[in-house]
Design a protein around this motif. Sequence first.
Motif, PDB file in Angstrom:
ATOM      1  N   PRO A  97      12.310  -6.586   4.512  1.00  0.00           N
ATOM      2  CA  PRO A  97      13.383  -5.675   4.927  1.00  0.00           C
ATOM      3  C   PRO A  97      13.233  -4.311   4.256  1.00  0.00           C
ATOM      4  O   PRO A  97      12.897  -4.221   3.074  1.00  0.00           O
ATOM      5  N   ASN A  98      13.475  -3.251   5.006  1.00  0.00           N
ATOM      6  CA  ASN A  98      13.195  -1.898   4.539  1.00  0.00           C
ATOM      7  C   ASN A  98      14.439  -1.230   3.944  1.00  0.00           C
ATOM      8  O   ASN A  98      15.426  -1.000   4.652  1.00  0.00           O
ATOM      9  N   PRO A  99      14.388  -0.867   2.647  1.00  0.00           N
ATOM     10  CA  PRO A  99      15.527  -0.175   2.023  1.00  0.00           C
ATOM     11  C   PRO A  99      15.817   1.183   2.640  1.00  0.00           C
ATOM     12  O   PRO A  99      16.897   1.738   2.436  1.00  0.00           O
ATOM     13  N   PHE A 100      14.859   1.710   3.396  1.00  0.00           N
ATOM     14  CA  PHE A 100      15.064   3.010   4.042  1.00  0.00           C
ATOM     15  C   PHE A 100      16.300   3.004   4.934  1.00  0.00           C
ATOM     16  O   PHE A 100      16.962   4.038   5.108  1.00  0.00           O
ATOM     17  N   TYR A 101      16.623   1.840   5.499  1.00  0.00           N
ATOM     18  CA  TYR A 101      17.753   1.746   6.419  1.00  0.00           C
ATOM     19  C   TYR A 101      19.063   1.399   5.718  1.00  0.00           C
ATOM     20  O   TYR A 101      20.074   1.156   6.380  1.00  0.00           O
ATOM     21  N   VAL A 102      19.031   1.369   4.399  1.00  0.00           N
ATOM     22  CA  VAL A 102      20.258   1.192   3.612  1.00  0.00           C
ATOM     23  C   VAL A 102      20.648   2.574   3.089  1.00  0.00           C
ATOM     24  O   VAL A 102      19.928   3.150   2.274  1.00  0.00           O
ATOM     25  N   PRO A 103      21.742   3.158   3.571  1.00  0.00           N
ATOM     26  CA  PRO A 103      22.093   4.551   3.228  1.00  0.00           C
ATOM     27  C   PRO A 103      22.069   4.843   1.724  1.00  0.00           C
ATOM     28  O   PRO A 103      21.603   5.913   1.319  1.00  0.00           O
ATOM     29  N   SER A 104      22.543   3.911   0.921  1.00  0.00           N
ATOM     30  CA  SER A 104      22.611   4.172  -0.519  1.00  0.00           C
ATOM     31  C   SER A 104      21.246   4.115  -1.203  1.00  0.00           C
ATOM     32  O   SER A 104      21.100   4.549  -2.338  1.00  0.00           O
TER      33      SER A 104
ATOM     34  N   VAL B 243      14.648  -5.158  -2.950  1.00  0.00           N
ATOM     35  CA  VAL B 243      13.400  -5.725  -2.425  1.00  0.00           C
ATOM     36  C   VAL B 243      13.173  -7.127  -2.969  1.00  0.00           C
ATOM     37  O   VAL B 243      12.820  -8.058  -2.236  1.00  0.00           O
ATOM     38  N   LEU B 244      13.389  -7.302  -4.263  1.00  0.00           N
ATOM     39  CA  LEU B 244      13.066  -8.585  -4.894  1.00  0.00           C
ATOM     40  C   LEU B 244      14.058  -9.695  -4.542  1.00  0.00           C
ATOM     41  O   LEU B 244      13.723 -10.881  -4.655  1.00  0.00           O
ATOM     42  N   LYS B 245      15.258  -9.335  -4.094  1.00  0.00           N
ATOM     43  CA  LYS B 245      16.242 -10.382  -3.781  1.00  0.00           C
ATOM     44  C   LYS B 245      16.091 -10.924  -2.358  1.00  0.00           C
ATOM     45  O   LYS B 245      16.758 -11.894  -1.992  1.00  0.00           O
ATOM     46  N   GLN B 246      15.206 -10.314  -1.562  1.00  0.00           N
ATOM     47  CA  GLN B 246      14.993 -10.815  -0.210  1.00  0.00           C
ATOM     48  C   GLN B 246      14.324 -12.192  -0.256  1.00  0.00           C
ATOM     49  O   GLN B 246      13.442 -12.429  -1.091  1.00  0.00           O
ATOM     50  N   PRO B 247      14.707 -13.125   0.593  1.00  0.00           N
ATOM     51  CA  PRO B 247      14.175 -14.490   0.522  1.00  0.00           C
ATOM     52  C   PRO B 247      12.653 -14.556   0.639  1.00  0.00           C
ATOM     53  O   PRO B 247      12.014 -15.411   0.022  1.00  0.00           O
ATOM     54  N   GLU B 248      12.082 -13.651   1.407  1.00  0.00           N
ATOM     55  CA  GLU B 248      10.630 -13.688   1.604  1.00  0.00           C
ATOM     56  C   GLU B 248       9.845 -13.180   0.395  1.00  0.00           C
ATOM     57  O   GLU B 248       8.690 -13.543   0.206  1.00  0.00           O
ATOM     58  N   THR B 249      10.476 -12.334  -0.417  1.00  0.00           N
ATOM     59  CA  THR B 249       9.738 -11.630  -1.466  1.00  0.00           C
ATOM     60  C   THR B 249       9.163 -12.554  -2.534  1.00  0.00           C
ATOM     61  O   THR B 249       7.964 -12.460  -2.845  1.00  0.00           O
ATOM     62  N   PRO B 250       9.946 -13.434  -3.166  1.00  0.00           N
ATOM     63  CA  PRO B 250       9.353 -14.282  -4.210  1.00  0.00           C
ATOM     64  C   PRO B 250       8.248 -15.192  -3.684  1.00  0.00           C
ATOM     65  O   PRO B 250       7.281 -15.479  -4.399  1.00  0.00           O
TER      66      PRO B 250
ATOM     67  N   ILE C  21      -6.829  -2.235  -5.342  1.00  0.00           N
ATOM     68  CA  ILE C  21      -5.890  -3.037  -4.566  1.00  0.00           C
ATOM     69  C   ILE C  21      -4.817  -2.118  -4.006  1.00  0.00           C
ATOM     70  O   ILE C  21      -4.132  -1.420  -4.762  1.00  0.00           O
ATOM     71  N   ALA C  22      -4.688  -2.088  -2.698  1.00  0.00           N
ATOM     72  CA  ALA C  22      -3.699  -1.224  -2.058  1.00  0.00           C
ATOM     73  C   ALA C  22      -2.570  -2.058  -1.474  1.00  0.00           C
ATOM     74  O   ALA C  22      -2.799  -3.099  -0.866  1.00  0.00           O
ATOM     75  N   VAL C  23      -1.342  -1.596  -1.675  1.00  0.00           N
ATOM     76  CA  VAL C  23      -0.153  -2.251  -1.135  1.00  0.00           C
ATOM     77  C   VAL C  23       0.573  -1.234  -0.269  1.00  0.00           C
ATOM     78  O   VAL C  23       0.964  -0.166  -0.752  1.00  0.00           O
ATOM     79  N   GLY C  24       0.736  -1.550   1.016  1.00  0.00           N
ATOM     80  CA  GLY C  24       1.298  -0.570   1.932  1.00  0.00           C
ATOM     81  C   GLY C  24       2.585  -0.984   2.594  1.00  0.00           C
ATOM     82  O   GLY C  24       2.792  -2.152   2.926  1.00  0.00           O
ATOM     83  N   CYS C  25       3.458  -0.003   2.783  1.00  0.00           N
ATOM     84  CA  CYS C  25       4.638  -0.183   3.624  1.00  0.00           C
ATOM     85  C   CYS C  25       4.681   1.009   4.580  1.00  0.00           C
ATOM     86  O   CYS C  25       3.699   1.748   4.682  1.00  0.00           O
ATOM     87  N   THR C  26       5.772   1.241   5.243  1.00  0.00           N
ATOM     88  CA  THR C  26       5.797   2.288   6.254  1.00  0.00           C
ATOM     89  C   THR C  26       5.611   3.681   5.648  1.00  0.00           C
ATOM     90  O   THR C  26       4.731   4.444   6.047  1.00  0.00           O
ATOM     91  N   GLY C  27       6.446   4.009   4.659  1.00  0.00           N
ATOM     92  CA  GLY C  27       6.401   5.353   4.090  1.00  0.00           C
ATOM     93  C   GLY C  27       5.834   5.442   2.693  1.00  0.00           C
ATOM     94  O   GLY C  27       5.659   6.546   2.161  1.00  0.00           O
ATOM     95  N   GLY C  28       5.578   4.299   2.061  1.00  0.00           N
ATOM     96  CA  GLY C  28       5.001   4.316   0.721  1.00  0.00           C
ATOM     97  C   GLY C  28       5.977   4.725  -0.367  1.00  0.00           C
ATOM     98  O   GLY C  28       5.568   5.211  -1.429  1.00  0.00           O
ATOM     99  N   MET C  29       7.247   4.475  -0.132  1.00  0.00           N
ATOM    100  CA  MET C  29       8.274   4.953  -1.064  1.00  0.00           C
ATOM    101  C   MET C  29       9.100   3.828  -1.673  1.00  0.00           C
ATOM    102  O   MET C  29       9.544   3.927  -2.818  1.00  0.00           O
ATOM    103  N   HIS C  30       9.299   2.730  -0.923  1.00  0.00           N
ATOM    104  CA  HIS C  30      10.205   1.681  -1.374  1.00  0.00           C
ATOM    105  C   HIS C  30       9.487   0.360  -1.664  1.00  0.00           C
ATOM    106  O   HIS C  30       9.212   0.028  -2.820  1.00  0.00           O
ATOM    107  N   ARG C  31       9.194  -0.397  -0.585  1.00  0.00           N
ATOM    108  CA  ARG C  31       8.680  -1.757  -0.738  1.00  0.00           C
ATOM    109  C   ARG C  31       7.322  -1.805  -1.425  1.00  0.00           C
ATOM    110  O   ARG C  31       7.104  -2.600  -2.346  1.00  0.00           O
ATOM    111  N   SER C  32       6.389  -0.969  -0.992  1.00  0.00           N
ATOM    112  CA  SER C  32       5.039  -1.012  -1.575  1.00  0.00           C
ATOM    113  C   SER C  32       5.059  -0.641  -3.046  1.00  0.00           C
ATOM    114  O   SER C  32       4.306  -1.199  -3.848  1.00  0.00           O
ATOM    115  N   VAL C  33       5.923   0.293  -3.413  1.00  0.00           N
ATOM    116  CA  VAL C  33       6.029   0.713  -4.819  1.00  0.00           C
ATOM    117  C   VAL C  33       6.542  -0.433  -5.675  1.00  0.00           C
ATOM    118  O   VAL C  33       6.003  -0.726  -6.750  1.00  0.00           O
TER     119      VAL C  33
END
Length: 289
Positions: free
Chosen positions: A193-200, A215-222, A249-261
């Motif tokens: 799930p992308n934090p970009f779509y969470v206004p805060s 990011v870490l509390k999402q069921p898929e993440t652990p 090792i590269a980790v990518g998400c859509t914008g490289g700002m939230h999930r991949s970091v």
Amino acid sequence: MYDMRFVIVTGLSGAGKSQTLHFMEDFGFFCVDNLPPLLIPKFAELCFQSRGNIDKIAVVTDIRGGQFFNDMAECLSVLKQQGYPYEILFLEASDQVLIKRFKETRRRHPLASEGRVAYAIAEERSRLQYIKEKATYIIDTSDLLPKQLKEQLHHLFVENERYEGMTISLISFGYKYGLPLDADLVFDVRFLPNPFYVPSLKEHTGLEESVREYVLKQPETPIFISKLKDLLSFLIPGYIKEGKNELVIAVGCTGGMHRSVTIAEVIKEYLMAQGYKVMVEHRDINERR
């Protein structure tokens, strides 16, 4: 037997070797530029016989040496036969960045006597592949500011008096800005799930606790992190066994700002706990800021 660091600096034209040599001088290295490979063993002999008067050496050798550079394999063989320990620092950059640098400086590529600079870069990459495979360290300067390059060199040659094992470079990136060209392993975390779509959270990054927690509390993440750790624990010893000195090792998400970091930071913590030397670059973290 020898308490000395003897560093051979090489790599692609325009990748930052001259700047690196200046930084090495700042770190107290005795530096020599454009030394033909066949002279390196003799120079090493003089340095190692100085009995500690010179204990940090850096020599640059590259394609500017023309036909003399073809003797690089023989040079390394002689150094090994003579028992002189050495390290190889290989500098590279993407084709786009190298072309831009040559256009900005109006300098001619050493192999571009005729034809386009892009062809010269391709030819140089081919000729340098042998030495790149032998490199102790590989630094891609494509996205590095001079300050960042100096920090990486300081990490390798000042903070650590000796290097053992493998250097792991972790890069977080955004797919919308393109894949890192030098990545050995790429992991796509756009399924989270992308934090970009969470206004805060939209304007925050994966380096901040609020985004990291989301990011870490999402069921898929652990589950993903556990499987990724298992995979890396299996792969990295195999790469080391095969003589690989650097793993990107590269980790990518859509914008490289939230999930991949966030995921890159978690993997960094894990690998460092395993005793690996890890460098992290969040390539696109400020693209939208």
